[in-house]
Design a protein around this motif. Sequence first.
Motif, mmCIF file in Angstrom:
data_model
loop_
_atom_site.group_PDB
_atom_site.id
_atom_site.type_symbol
_atom_site.label_atom_id
_atom_site.label_comp_id
_atom_site.label_asym_id
_atom_site.label_seq_id
_atom_site.Cartn_x
_atom_site.Cartn_y
_atom_site.Cartn_z
ATOM 1 N N ASP A 29 23.547 -36.163 -38.420
ATOM 2 C CA ASP A 29 23.580 -36.749 -39.726
ATOM 3 C C ASP A 29 22.946 -37.997 -39.995
ATOM 4 N N ARG A 30 22.572 -38.731 -38.997
ATOM 5 C CA ARG A 30 22.301 -40.179 -39.038
ATOM 6 C C ARG A 30 20.788 -40.365 -39.514
ATOM 7 N N ASP A 31 20.422 -41.179 -40.557
ATOM 8 C CA ASP A 31 19.330 -41.497 -40.598
ATOM 9 C C ASP A 31 18.729 -42.823 -39.895
ATOM 10 N N ASN A 32 17.259 -43.377 -40.089
ATOM 11 C CA ASN A 32 17.003 -44.656 -39.062
ATOM 12 C C ASN A 32 17.563 -45.815 -39.464
ATOM 13 N N ARG A 33 18.231 -45.766 -40.590
ATOM 14 C CA ARG A 33 18.639 -47.250 -41.415
ATOM 15 C C ARG A 33 20.196 -47.454 -40.745
ATOM 16 N N ASN A 34 20.425 -48.656 -40.490
ATOM 17 C CA ASN A 34 21.724 -49.090 -39.944
ATOM 18 C C ASN A 34 22.621 -49.247 -41.158
ATOM 19 N N PRO A 35 23.679 -48.140 -41.474
ATOM 20 C CA PRO A 35 24.520 -48.311 -42.592
ATOM 21 C C PRO A 35 25.310 -49.581 -42.664
ATOM 22 N N LYS A 36 25.474 -50.345 -41.563
ATOM 23 C CA LYS A 36 26.395 -51.650 -41.638
ATOM 24 C C LYS A 36 25.564 -52.727 -42.219
ATOM 25 N N LEU A 37 24.259 -52.579 -42.818
ATOM 26 C CA LEU A 37 23.552 -53.708 -43.434
ATOM 27 C C LEU A 37 23.464 -53.490 -44.877
ATOM 28 N N ASP A 38 23.469 -54.664 -45.668
ATOM 29 C CA ASP A 38 23.408 -54.449 -46.801
ATOM 30 C C ASP A 38 22.094 -55.080 -47.403
ATOM 31 N N ARG A 39 21.304 -55.809 -46.413
ATOM 32 C CA ARG A 39 19.757 -55.954 -46.757
ATOM 33 C C ARG A 39 19.116 -55.875 -45.386
ATOM 34 N N GLU A 40 17.636 -55.832 -45.715
ATOM 35 C CA GLU A 40 16.841 -55.364 -44.579
ATOM 36 C C GLU A 40 16.907 -56.568 -43.480
ATOM 37 N N LEU A 41 16.778 -56.080 -42.222
ATOM 38 C CA LEU A 41 16.570 -57.417 -41.369
ATOM 39 C C LEU A 41 15.224 -57.853 -41.057
ATOM 40 N N PRO A 42 15.217 -59.212 -40.908
ATOM 41 C CA PRO A 42 13.866 -59.894 -40.507
ATOM 42 C C PRO A 42 13.340 -58.922 -39.202
ATOM 43 N N GLY A 43 12.126 -59.139 -38.729
ATOM 44 C CA GLY A 43 11.628 -58.444 -37.810
ATOM 45 C C GLY A 43 11.987 -59.254 -36.514
ATOM 46 N N LEU A 44 12.163 -58.445 -35.304
ATOM 47 C CA LEU A 44 12.501 -59.440 -34.279
ATOM 48 C C LEU A 44 11.438 -60.411 -33.562
ATOM 49 N N ASP A 45 10.211 -60.080 -34.112
ATOM 50 C CA ASP A 45 9.137 -61.335 -33.877
ATOM 51 C C ASP A 45 9.508 -62.343 -34.738
ATOM 52 N N GLU A 46 10.327 -62.599 -35.611
ATOM 53 C CA GLU A 46 10.693 -63.729 -36.409
ATOM 54 C C GLU A 46 12.071 -64.298 -35.775
ATOM 55 N N ILE A 47 12.530 -63.628 -34.707
ATOM 56 C CA ILE A 47 13.719 -64.184 -34.233
ATOM 57 C C ILE A 47 13.437 -65.033 -32.989
#
Length: 473
Positions: free
Chosen positions: A90-108
């Motif tokens: 039933d899951r899609d690819n979006r993390n349901p715990k997030l209210d906003r899109e995450l920055p890319g890992l390359d920005e971390i």
Amino acid sequence: MTDRKISLEELSQHQEAEDAWMAINSVVWNVTGFAGIHPGGPDIILEYIGRDGSDQYNSVHSSGLAARNFETSQRIGVLDAPTKSNTDADRDNRNPKLDRELPGLDEIINLHDLEDAAEKSLNERSWAYLSGATDGSITKNRNCSIFEEVYLRPRVARPVGSADTRVKILGDEYDVPIFNAPASLMMLAHPDAEIALAKGLAASGSTIVIPTLASYSTDEIVEALPKGHPFFFQLYTSPDKSVLDKIIDTVVRLQPRAIFVTVDLPDFGKREANERYERKVAKQKKDSSKTKQKSNQARSAGVAIDSDLSWSKIQWLRERTNLPIFVKGIQCAEDALQAWKIGCQGIYISNHGGRAADTAQPTLLTLAEIRLRYPELLEQMDVFIDGGVRRGTDVLKAICLGAKGVCLGRPFFYALMYGQDGVQYAMQILKDELVTAMKLCGVARLSEAHPGLLNTRALLNQVDYGTEFRSKL
């Protein structure tokens, strides 16, 4: 045998503490008596008896956890009504715990960037739980800041063309001395929770410390590891012997390298961020009858932890499991000595990330206290430490003072927002920083780390030597 179909009306007729049913992902369970032993506290169970609790359940548990923990005899039937489930399909690819899109890992760039991303992106419930601590968060903040007060004293003209970060603990070799601090409700960061954490840590040459209050069953987490991969298990001792025996039997069967018995939380502290969030939710529901109940939910989980845990009980656990026992939650030198006296093979210095007693001394100071007062203990036991580690230099400082393994709690929650990739990325950041710190200090392998590489004046000025107000123990 075909399951009996249960209507919502019939389900609603069983909402008393002595006659309690609950629907979870279409299955109706008899949960009579479960509120008193529920690891998350009784309030949430009492709120959903006689109802479909799938949404609330799926927000912090894997879909199969109930079936693994309830007895077959507790299964009443299946719900004859539309219901939601949180199965993998039933899951899609979006993390349901997030209210906003995450920055890319390359920005971390560092672990602080991960925390910034979490504060901006996680939903309010998750952020309140993950970022909060007890009372004024003084211990939480000091856990971090004390590392900045300890300076490095680099040695130069040492051959450091390569840096060996490997460490051996209980006979097993790990590529890095970095592990997770076991914590509950990891599904508040990502649906894959401990599964992603276990895979990410193992792929990074480390391993997981599996928490008692995991979102997935211990079996599921172990199955996510490479076959035969070592792991540790953190144990909360339940006041209910039958519950404790069931946990122990499962753990012993899976053979962890050691059990970390948590001792620093005989009662839950005042988690103010959680309580503010819960009161806000209760007010939004405009249901005054539940406001008082919900306002204490952050602390209600403490009923599932034995507040009468004693040293003799820890000795009993050694005999009952026949596994190495580490005492997790050591906060002074006297208790480190006591753990050694009763035959524990290690200690885990922790104040629960500032979630136990607020204004307890920071963990690095406790490590320094043990080194000054009972240095022989650091030679005879393996020592883990958590609390405030955010940099590779922090890892090196802890190793110099005598730790074998360094554990991180909140940073791995934040990394989990990205799933397994985030865990591996955070581990790579820390390993790179550790290697750089070692080379710049003239350390070619971790076995060469020692207190002489540190300016510990800030610690020495704060260590309690036990002479002016001598302890009775």
